[in-house]
Design a protein around this motif. Sequence first.
Motif, PDB file in Angstrom:
ATOM      1  N   LEU A 214      -9.047   2.419   5.110  1.00 47.62           N
ATOM      2  CA  LEU A 214      -8.596   1.202   4.417  1.00 47.62           C
ATOM      3  C   LEU A 214      -7.190   0.781   4.816  1.00 47.62           C
ATOM      4  O   LEU A 214      -6.805  -0.357   4.634  1.00 47.62           O
ATOM      5  CB  LEU A 214      -8.639   1.411   2.895  1.00 47.62           C
ATOM      6  N   LYS A 215      -6.438   1.717   5.344  1.00 48.99           N
ATOM      7  CA  LYS A 215      -5.077   1.455   5.801  1.00 48.99           C
ATOM      8  C   LYS A 215      -4.230   0.808   4.692  1.00 48.99           C
ATOM      9  O   LYS A 215      -4.062   1.366   3.626  1.00 48.99           O
ATOM     10  CB  LYS A 215      -5.107   0.579   7.068  1.00 48.99           C
ATOM     11  N   ALA A 216      -3.715  -0.386   4.960  1.00 47.33           N
ATOM     12  CA  ALA A 216      -2.793  -1.027   4.018  1.00 47.33           C
ATOM     13  C   ALA A 216      -3.461  -1.268   2.667  1.00 47.33           C
ATOM     14  O   ALA A 216      -2.842  -1.107   1.616  1.00 47.33           O
ATOM     15  CB  ALA A 216      -2.271  -2.333   4.593  1.00 47.33           C
ATOM     16  N   GLN A 217      -4.716  -1.630   2.732  1.00 46.18           N
ATOM     17  CA  GLN A 217      -5.452  -1.853   1.488  1.00 46.18           C
ATOM     18  C   GLN A 217      -5.514  -0.559   0.684  1.00 46.18           C
ATOM     19  O   GLN A 217      -5.369  -0.551  -0.530  1.00 46.18           O
ATOM     20  CB  GLN A 217      -6.866  -2.340   1.819  1.00 46.18           C
ATOM     21  N   SER A 240       6.029   1.059   0.470  1.00 47.92           N
ATOM     22  CA  SER A 240       6.989   0.857   1.576  1.00 47.92           C
ATOM     23  C   SER A 240       6.297   0.984   2.922  1.00 47.92           C
ATOM     24  O   SER A 240       6.802   0.521   3.939  1.00 47.92           O
ATOM     25  CB  SER A 240       8.138   1.852   1.457  1.00 47.92           C
ATOM     26  N   ALA A 241       5.122   1.629   2.934  1.00 51.88           N
ATOM     27  CA  ALA A 241       4.394   1.823   4.195  1.00 51.88           C
ATOM     28  C   ALA A 241       3.524   0.625   4.536  1.00 51.88           C
ATOM     29  O   ALA A 241       2.937   0.553   5.617  1.00 51.88           O
ATOM     30  CB  ALA A 241       3.520   3.075   4.088  1.00 51.88           C
ATOM     31  N   ILE A 242       3.447  -0.325   3.662  1.00 52.80           N
ATOM     32  CA  ILE A 242       2.584  -1.494   3.915  1.00 52.80           C
ATOM     33  C   ILE A 242       3.352  -2.470   4.807  1.00 52.80           C
ATOM     34  O   ILE A 242       4.458  -2.885   4.457  1.00 52.80           O
ATOM     35  CB  ILE A 242       2.184  -2.169   2.588  1.00 52.80           C
ATOM     36  N   PRO A 243       2.761  -2.860   5.906  1.00 47.18           N
ATOM     37  CA  PRO A 243       3.484  -3.775   6.807  1.00 47.18           C
ATOM     38  C   PRO A 243       3.626  -5.166   6.199  1.00 47.18           C
ATOM     39  O   PRO A 243       2.804  -5.577   5.375  1.00 47.18           O
ATOM     40  CB  PRO A 243       2.606  -3.816   8.064  1.00 47.18           C
ATOM     41  N   ALA A 244       4.634  -5.860   6.627  1.00 50.72           N
ATOM     42  CA  ALA A 244       4.933  -7.181   6.069  1.00 50.72           C
ATOM     43  C   ALA A 244       3.818  -8.175   6.341  1.00 50.72           C
ATOM     44  O   ALA A 244       3.602  -9.101   5.576  1.00 50.72           O
ATOM     45  CB  ALA A 244       6.251  -7.702   6.639  1.00 50.72           C
ATOM     46  N   GLU A 245       3.096  -7.946   7.454  1.00 47.56           N
ATOM     47  CA  GLU A 245       2.056  -8.916   7.827  1.00 47.56           C
ATOM     48  C   GLU A 245       0.738  -8.634   7.108  1.00 47.56           C
ATOM     49  O   GLU A 245      -0.264  -9.280   7.365  1.00 47.56           O
ATOM     50  CB  GLU A 245       1.828  -8.918   9.340  1.00 47.56           C
ATOM     51  N   ALA A 250       1.355 -10.395  -0.979  1.00 47.08           N
ATOM     52  CA  ALA A 250       1.804 -10.829  -2.304  1.00 47.08           C
ATOM     53  C   ALA A 250       1.427  -9.791  -3.357  1.00 47.08           C
ATOM     54  O   ALA A 250       2.220  -9.458  -4.241  1.00 47.08           O
ATOM     55  CB  ALA A 250       1.201 -12.183  -2.641  1.00 47.08           C
ATOM     56  N   ALA A 251       0.222  -9.269  -3.223  1.00 44.50           N
ATOM     57  CA  ALA A 251      -0.223  -8.250  -4.176  1.00 44.50           C
ATOM     58  C   ALA A 251       0.648  -7.017  -4.078  1.00 44.50           C
ATOM     59  O   ALA A 251       1.005  -6.381  -5.074  1.00 44.50           O
ATOM     60  CB  ALA A 251      -1.682  -7.901  -3.926  1.00 44.50           C
ATOM     61  N   ALA A 252       1.012  -6.661  -2.842  1.00 42.10           N
ATOM     62  CA  ALA A 252       1.870  -5.490  -2.643  1.00 42.10           C
ATOM     63  C   ALA A 252       3.247  -5.726  -3.244  1.00 42.10           C
ATOM     64  O   ALA A 252       3.835  -4.850  -3.868  1.00 42.10           O
ATOM     65  CB  ALA A 252       1.973  -5.179  -1.158  1.00 42.10           C
TER      66      ALA A 252
END
Lengths: 542, 577
Positions: A214-217, A240-245, A250-252
């Motif tokens: 799922l990675k970022a999700q 903090s590990a979630i990339p900006a792109e 927004a949810a993050a």
Amino acid sequence: MPNLSVPRKCTKLAAAAGLNFLLALICQASGSPSFVSFLTEKQNDPAEAHLQQGLRLAQAGELQSAEGELRTAVRLKPDNAEFLSSLATVLAIEEKFDESTSLFEKALKSGPSDLRSRRHLAANLWQLRRYAEAKQNLIIILKVDPADSQAKLLLGMVSEKSGDHATAVTMLESVPDLVRRQPEAVVALAKSYYRTGERIKAADSLRALANGPLKAQGALLGAQVACDMQDYETAETLLSAIPAEFSDAAAARYCLAVVKFHTKQYQQSEQILQRLISAGQKNGEILRLLGWCYHKTNRDEDAIRTFRDAVELNPTDERNFLDLGGLLLEQRKFAAALELANRSVNAFPASADALVLLGSIELATERFTDALKTYSRSLSLDLNNAEGILGLARAQAGAGMGDHARRTLDEAIRRFPGRAPFEVELALLLLKESENGDSNSQTRTEELLQAAAKHDPTLAEAQFQLGELALRRGQTALAIVHLENAVRISPESARAHFALARGYRRAGRAEEAEKETVLFEKFKKGDAPGATSSPSNVPPNE
Amino acid sequence: MSEHRSTDGCRSVVRAVARCFLATVLSGTCFNPLCDSEAQRVAPEARQIFMDVTDQAGITWRRFAGESPDRFLIETMGGGAAFLDLDGDGLLDIFFVNGGETPRGKSSSPVRNALYRNLGNGKFEDLAAKAGVDRIGFYGMGVAVADFDNDGFPDLYVTGFPFSALFHNNRDGTFTDVTEQAGVKNAERWAASAAWFDFDRDGLLDLVVTNYAQFSFADEKKCEIGGVRAYCAQTSYIGMPLTLFHNEGNGRFTDVSVHSGMAKLVGRALGVVAVDVNEDGWTDLFVARDASANLLLINQKDGTFQDVGSEAEVAYDAAGVAKAGMGVDAGDVNEDGRPDFVVTNFNDQYHSLLVGAGSGPYDDQTVASGLARLTKKFVGWGAHYIDFDNDGNLDLLIVNGHINQAIESTRMDVKYKQPPLLLRNDGNTAFRDMRERAGKVFQSNYSARGLAIGDWNNDGRADAVFTCLNGPPVLLKNISEPENSWIGFELQGTTSNRDAIGAKITIEADRRRLVRWMTGGSSYLSSHDKRVLVGLGPVSASSNLRAEIRWPNGNVQRLTELKPNRYYHVVEARPAP
């Protein structure tokens, strides 16, 4: 006072994950060899023909047509367990869980040894939150086949939902590969780790989510769970590990704002939320959290305005009403609170919480007879609503129906053993009665308070009352212990500081008494208009 | 030998009756034809303690509160009553303070105070108009009576909104409004209770005024209970500081509120009693405040006061909540020689009993004494210790009444009109409700407010009068069986203030030591008999009693061979040159 719904959940990912899990369970079963071989048998019988056609359509994804065929098959042979089970399976995939469940139950009456149907039934029951029944069926499966990994997985999930975290951990740890493939199972395991005190294992599980497919999700889901379980450090690390792109950035960001809020970094939380709003992400949840930030930084007028905006923006979200109503009540703006509560009750007629809010306002304005009716209505909608039960007891006591209040609380303690708020409330009621001359109440009062303190060591009220009782008996040293606990748990409680000052004074610790008095003065509501007043007094309308 | 003069019990115009009375008073019973006829008339109620004699006394005055749809809080707060001997004839007269009109609460007749002169035969006559005290130009609240110029005649300070007034007794049955020249107008303030006391021991009575809240008839506060317009909570109003006036001795007063430290003490003050709390011979003050911390102001002997309410644990209840303190009185309820306070509060708060414990904090005995149980449902106003049966234990008389009629739509157990309470002290600081025996008044309901205590028929049994919000007052006559003995003191200061406010009397009777104070203020908005009436219990008429008087200026005077069942007029002995 209703439970103000401070936002905890960052997203709705969890709910979506749950359904995915169920589908995965069923689809795995549907792809099994026995299911496929079923297709080729008995084609001459019309009922069989409908069954075969239904199964082919189901495999092709045409669920509505498949349902039609299978219904016909069942109509022709209503007691055929396999027909019933097949139709039930398709209905489950279509999320028609109630009908699916009753069909599985019917199928199992004819063929009780059908483990697959029983497993699907358990999955349905889990989806329907009928955890006890789900558990029963899974235990039956595991008795027959202790190695049934699907059943173990599902039992782990069910156990987590029903609060049996030790079993949840045991079951889920026994099927690591299955758990790894199912985010919802990972979430269940993590929550159970948290609840059994294994915070490191919990954090590791959630980090695995972020590192998985799922990675970022997954990171976001993990952060949400960590936040929910008050592990804000892990939540922030994952975020903090979630990339900006990231597509759901927004949810993050919102989730990060929640974390900042709960770690008392209100300004930072506010900044994140303001940026989200500026970026066009304004919604009810964001406004509510922003309102909470204002409240925590003593900008209650801004908080009220923001909560109002949330209500207007999303009048179908009950939480917006509850939060606004709760704050208006806390600010003693009773007229506005009442107007909002009535609007909330009309907008959400099936909501016990809306009625609880209304009841709280009626209690605060000493309209005890009205509060009685309101709380009774709330309990008719939700018999297990703790605030409703407490409110009813308070309304009964306030209206001079002490006997009724006692019975309400006694019953609540019996139904919910170990629930400290009920024990404390009954103790308070008995204390009042003992002040009115009923000395028999005193022993039970103390027992209840001791029990409450044991069941919930974070309950300041129990410590405070135990301290007060000790003070009255002249047991100053014991009183100080309890009152110091109360102050530690609730450092902004004016009366805890006041009582502790009294204890110190009696112990000859004048300097400490003075310090506590200063804190009492700091935290008590002053003589300003709208401040706490004596009962039977009505503040002005705005 | 100290100078004292005994005073006969009943001073009646009919001298034969007086002589008969004198003979029998020594035996501890009250007997005269008038008493007899009254006894016959009241025979069916002989077991009762108090009888309502308002109508018989000829009291027809009614209070007008200005009740209006606007529900101004002031409409529900007044008014006071006072016992005073306006003409020095030895009979207590009664002054009633009326309320006033409000913008939409008008009276069909002029709103007047009443000054009822005691005619000595159980009847009273209203002389307010003749006396010049019937009309005041403000909404009336309370009254504090004292001889501020030491001329032997009591003067009146009438409190109210938006100012107050001082009436000097001209000694001829009339009064003169001397407010302006005295400088005690207390302008722009809503004043409640006031108390005369000599804070600097210069022999002249000073005046403390409790001010309630910032208020205006232009204020548009609106409150409701269940959709019905109601009086707003007191916390909707900002409190005010106390006012302290120093008596300069020339008919003038100086406002020393700032210098004394009282100007800093902002809160909603309603009741005040002046008494020496710490036994240093200097009069202190207990101020009851409404949802503001009560004050215990210790006289620093230099013109300033220090509030020790918090340390003394009288400011708040056990939970740190400022109760709705309205009325207050001080008395030695447990016979330890220290003043204990009773404070009336709102329903569910209980009227408080705060027992002095020496150097430590006061002991809140509200629950232990039974007061919690007995007062839970009541909103109390005037309160005063009274030894109704003269057994030596201080009992309590409290008058009650809610402020909002709508309360009955939200509570099943609290009523708008409420009965007064007569609570008997059983000797262990445990109180018992005497409702069944107290008299019909105690089984009836009123919107009662001010309460004054006084022996208006001079029979050695304490009587009472209380006011009601919108209606006639109630004059009570104590008709309890005179089973016990008593002694009374009328003190006259010479170097101390003439009224002897601040004096402490210790009576020794049959190994019992009873302490009483000549307090200033007390109760709510009201003023009391200047004499100190002390129940002695079953002391025989032939007993010799001793008393020690500590005068306000510190002089100590000892009296011996006192006899029970009489009043003594004691003049302060001048110190030897």
